[in-house]
Scaffold this motif. Structure first.
Motif, PDB file in Angstrom:
ATOM      1  N   GLN A  34       0.817  -1.211   0.000  1.00 28.55           N
ATOM      2  CA  GLN A  34       0.000   0.000   0.000  1.00 28.55           C
ATOM      3  C   GLN A  34       0.852   1.264   0.000  1.00 28.55           C
ATOM      4  N   ALA A  35       2.011   1.193   0.665  1.00 26.92           N
ATOM      5  CA  ALA A  35       2.896   2.361   0.718  1.00 26.92           C
ATOM      6  C   ALA A  35       3.420   2.748  -0.661  1.00 26.92           C
ATOM      7  N   SER A  36       3.495   1.777  -1.566  1.00 23.95           N
ATOM      8  CA  SER A  36       4.028   2.066  -2.904  1.00 23.95           C
ATOM      9  C   SER A  36       2.931   2.306  -3.936  1.00 23.95           C
ATOM     10  N   LEU A  37       1.656   2.271  -3.521  1.00 24.39           N
ATOM     11  CA  LEU A  37       0.554   2.315  -4.482  1.00 24.39           C
ATOM     12  C   LEU A  37       0.572   3.588  -5.319  1.00 24.39           C
ATOM     13  N   ARG A  38       0.782   4.739  -4.688  1.00 26.08           N
ATOM     14  CA  ARG A  38       0.751   5.998  -5.440  1.00 26.08           C
ATOM     15  C   ARG A  38       1.832   6.017  -6.522  1.00 26.08           C
ATOM     16  N   ARG A  39       3.034   5.561  -6.191  1.00 27.94           N
ATOM     17  CA  ARG A  39       4.118   5.518  -7.185  1.00 27.94           C
ATOM     18  C   ARG A  39       3.819   4.500  -8.276  1.00 27.94           C
ATOM     19  N   THR A  40       3.201   3.377  -7.877  1.00 29.57           N
ATOM     20  CA  THR A  40       2.832   2.357  -8.861  1.00 29.57           C
ATOM     21  C   THR A  40       1.851   2.914  -9.884  1.00 29.57           C
ATOM     22  N   VAL A  41       0.810   3.582  -9.409  1.00 25.58           N
ATOM     23  CA  VAL A  41      -0.211   4.137 -10.300  1.00 25.58           C
ATOM     24  C   VAL A  41       0.408   5.174 -11.236  1.00 25.58           C
ATOM     25  N   ALA A  42       1.266   6.028 -10.688  1.00 30.50           N
ATOM     26  CA  ALA A  42       1.886   7.077 -11.510  1.00 30.50           C
ATOM     27  C   ALA A  42       2.753   6.463 -12.609  1.00 30.50           C
ATOM     28  N   PHE A  43       3.526   5.435 -12.267  1.00 35.44           N
ATOM     29  CA  PHE A  43       4.390   4.805 -13.258  1.00 35.44           C
ATOM     30  C   PHE A  43       3.556   4.094 -14.323  1.00 35.44           C
ATOM     31  N   TYR A  44       2.531   3.391 -13.904  1.00 39.16           N
ATOM     32  CA  TYR A  44       1.650   2.687 -14.835  1.00 39.16           C
ATOM     33  C   TYR A  44       0.995   3.671 -15.809  1.00 39.16           C
ATOM     34  N   LYS A  45       0.466   4.762 -15.293  1.00 42.73           N
ATOM     35  CA  LYS A  45      -0.178   5.753 -16.159  1.00 42.73           C
ATOM     36  C   LYS A  45       0.816   6.390 -17.122  1.00 42.73           C
ATOM     37  N   SER A  46       2.052   6.590 -16.668  1.00 43.26           N
ATOM     38  CA  SER A  46       3.067   7.179 -17.553  1.00 43.26           C
ATOM     39  C   SER A  46       3.377   6.247 -18.720  1.00 43.26           C
ATOM     40  N   LEU A  47       3.360   4.945 -18.474  1.00 45.09           N
ATOM     41  CA  LEU A  47       3.619   3.990 -19.549  1.00 45.09           C
ATOM     42  C   LEU A  47       2.466   3.947 -20.543  1.00 45.09           C
ATOM     43  N   LEU A  48       1.224   4.043 -20.049  1.00 47.31           N
ATOM     44  CA  LEU A  48       0.072   4.029 -20.952  1.00 47.31           C
ATOM     45  C   LEU A  48       0.027   5.283 -21.830  1.00 47.31           C
ATOM     46  N   ALA A  49       0.649   6.350 -21.371  1.00 49.04           N
ATOM     47  CA  ALA A  49       0.678   7.591 -22.157  1.00 49.04           C
ATOM     48  C   ALA A  49       1.727   7.552 -23.263  1.00 49.04           C
ATOM     49  N   GLN A  50       2.560   6.510 -23.255  1.00 48.62           N
ATOM     50  CA  GLN A  50       3.602   6.369 -24.270  1.00 48.62           C
ATOM     51  C   GLN A  50       3.134   5.437 -25.385  1.00 48.62           C
ATOM     52  N   PRO A  51       3.821   5.446 -26.539  1.00 47.37           N
ATOM     53  CA  PRO A  51       3.479   4.504 -27.611  1.00 47.37           C
ATOM     54  C   PRO A  51       3.864   3.078 -27.251  1.00 47.37           C
ATOM     55  N   MET A  52       3.372   2.137 -28.032  1.00 43.88           N
ATOM     56  CA  MET A  52       3.822   0.754 -27.917  1.00 43.88           C
ATOM     57  C   MET A  52       5.339   0.712 -28.132  1.00 43.88           C
ATOM     58  N   PRO A  53       6.048  -0.118 -27.374  1.00 47.93           N
ATOM     59  CA  PRO A  53       7.500  -0.215 -27.562  1.00 47.93           C
ATOM     60  C   PRO A  53       7.847  -0.665 -28.983  1.00 47.93           C
ATOM     61  N   VAL A  54       8.908  -0.080 -29.513  1.00 46.96           N
ATOM     62  CA  VAL A  54       9.422  -0.463 -30.827  1.00 46.96           C
ATOM     63  C   VAL A  54      10.690  -1.291 -30.608  1.00 46.96           C
ATOM     64  N   GLY A  55      10.879  -2.341 -31.400  1.00 46.57           N
ATOM     65  CA  GLY A  55      12.035  -3.213 -31.213  1.00 46.57           C
ATOM     66  C   GLY A  55      11.938  -4.055 -29.962  1.00 46.57           C
ATOM     67  N   ALA A  56      10.702  -4.380 -29.547  1.00 44.98           N
ATOM     68  CA  ALA A  56      10.486  -5.035 -28.257  1.00 44.98           C
ATOM     69  C   ALA A  56      11.046  -6.455 -28.232  1.00 44.98           C
ATOM     70  N   ARG A  57      10.947  -7.171 -29.331  1.00 45.12           N
ATOM     71  CA  ARG A  57      11.424  -8.546 -29.358  1.00 45.12           C
ATOM     72  C   ARG A  57      12.935  -8.627 -29.123  1.00 45.12           C
ATOM     73  N   GLN A  58      13.664  -7.790 -29.834  1.00 46.65           N
ATOM     74  CA  GLN A  58      15.122  -7.780 -29.668  1.00 46.65           C
ATOM     75  C   GLN A  58      15.492  -7.394 -28.243  1.00 46.65           C
ATOM     76  N   TRP A  59      14.815  -6.359 -27.717  1.00 45.93           N
ATOM     77  CA  TRP A  59      15.102  -5.955 -26.335  1.00 45.93           C
ATOM     78  C   TRP A  59      14.840  -7.101 -25.376  1.00 45.93           C
ATOM     79  N   PHE A  60      13.738  -7.827 -25.580  1.00 43.32           N
ATOM     80  CA  PHE A  60      13.377  -8.904 -24.660  1.00 43.32           C
ATOM     81  C   PHE A  60      14.498  -9.929 -24.554  1.00 43.32           C
TER      82      PHE A  60
END
Length: 364
Positions: free
Chosen positions: A308-334
């Motif tokens: 619970q102590a990390s929930l606010r940071r978790t939500v902020a990070f998750y929302k920041s990722l959704l605001a970005q495009p789909m990763p490019v070159g994801a397979r190679q990075w993986f």
């Protein structure tokens, strides 16, 4: 059916949020084909069959010595499906990896050199898996005999299958075997819950008074939860919880797997990988007959406080990722990412023998 991956040119212009708004969750074609093949309703259990394709079960864990033996016992007793068991230990300090390695089922057990988080552990397990469907399972999830078969027989290369869980307090787990008691589907908050009054952390919705949420019934088993819709604090990606979920391996790799940046945070790494899969064309289908027991650890209150102590940071990070495009070159990075982790990991047991020094391309 195949995953309709969005061209890089399109993803460069579109955030994940905008892609999700354009994606429905109409998995009825899968459901109807499955019902015709099996002669029963999608929501009904099926008899164990020898015609189910093998699956891989990937179990990331950290300090789960109290439960891992029972988890593997249950998987070994599973009926109707051949399962490859892969345990990735996130540098536990309680001997979890060695307990798993001592199990008669002889799972592949890999111990990471240092704690990297469950996202990295799942990525490593995904890289090592050899089947087309991966069931991610927490290291404290105990499954009834038929659950793996219920997931495996419905698997498809563009379908995410949700399993469900009932929490069991550690003292109750210690008191004796869970079987033949039936796990209760309605104990999972995605099925039935009371939403507290206040501002909901993910959706931002304001709830004036406590309200009841029957998510599956209210959305026709999630068919109506596509196109970016929210029901209280549930969106379609947020229904994807890796305590027990089946996913197509190839789609996971193509979209870059689980984000290591969630290490130290609580949850949402599964929702983010779910968002990428949905944006790439996967649908999400609940499997009401796949219900297991989630064993609460001995220090549940302390662990819940940390989460619970990390929930606010978790939500902020998750929302920041959704605001970005789909990763490019994801397979190679993986594969570069998992190869780097594997170079420093230790293979304790497994039919695979030693770990590969480096993985540069996807296995065929």
């Amino acid at each position: 059916m195949s995953v309709d991956l969005i061209p890089a040119a399109a993803t460069a212009r579109s955030s994940l949020n905008s892609l999700l708004a354009d994606r429905d969750n109409d998995y009825r074609a899968h459901r109807e084909l499955w019902q015709a093949r099996h002669g029963t309703s999608w929501t009904s259990p099926v008899a164990p069959t020898a015609h189910v394709a093998p699956i891989s079960v990937v179990i990331p864990m950290r300090n789960r010595a109290f439960a891992i033996t029972a988890v593997l016992d249950a998987l070994t007793a599973s009926e109707g499906v051949a399962a490859e068991l892969i345990v990735v230990d996130d540098a536990s300090g309680d001997g979890s990896a060695f307990r798993a390695a001592a199990h008669p089922s002889r799972p592949t057990v890999v111990r990471l050199e240092k704690p990297c988080g469950s996202s990295v552990a799942r990525n490593v397990g995904t890289a090592l898996a050899s089947t087309g469907t991966i069931v991610y399972l927490d290291g404290d999830m105990v499954l009834p005999q038929g659950v793996l078969s219920e997931l495996a027989c419905r698997a498809a290369d563009d379908l995410v299958l949700l399993g469900f869980r009932q929490h069991v307090p550690f003292p109750a787990f210690q008191a004796g075997p869970l079987a033949p008691v039936t796990a209760d589907l309605e104990q999972d908050p995605r099925v039935r819950s009371i939403v507290p009054a206040g501002v909901l952390p993910f959706s931002g919705a304001v709830v004036d008074r406590p309200a009841r949420c029957d998510l599956l019934n209210d959305t026709d088993d999630l068919l109506k939860l596509g196109n970016g819709r929210w029901v209280f604090d549930w969106s379609l990606p947020r229904t994807i919880i890796t305590a027990m979920v089946a996913m197509p391996r190839e789609a996971i790799i193509e979209t870059g797997g689980f984000h290591p940046g969630f290490h130290g945070l609580w949850g949402a790494e599964d929702a983010y990988v779910g968002a990428k899969l949905i944006a790439a064309g996967c649908r999400v289908a609940p499997v009401r007959t796949a219900v297991g027991w989630h064993i609460d650890p001995p220090g549940t209150q302390k662990e819940n406080h940390r989460k619970q102590a990390s929930l606010r940071r978790t939500v902020a990070f998750y929302k920041s990722l959704l605001a970005q495009p789909m990763p490019v070159g994801a397979r190679q990075w993986f594969f570069e990412h998992t190869s780097k982790v594997l170079r420093d990991a230790v293979a304790i047991t497994g039919r695979r023998g030693v770990l590969p020094t480096i993985i540069t391309t996807s296995p065929n």
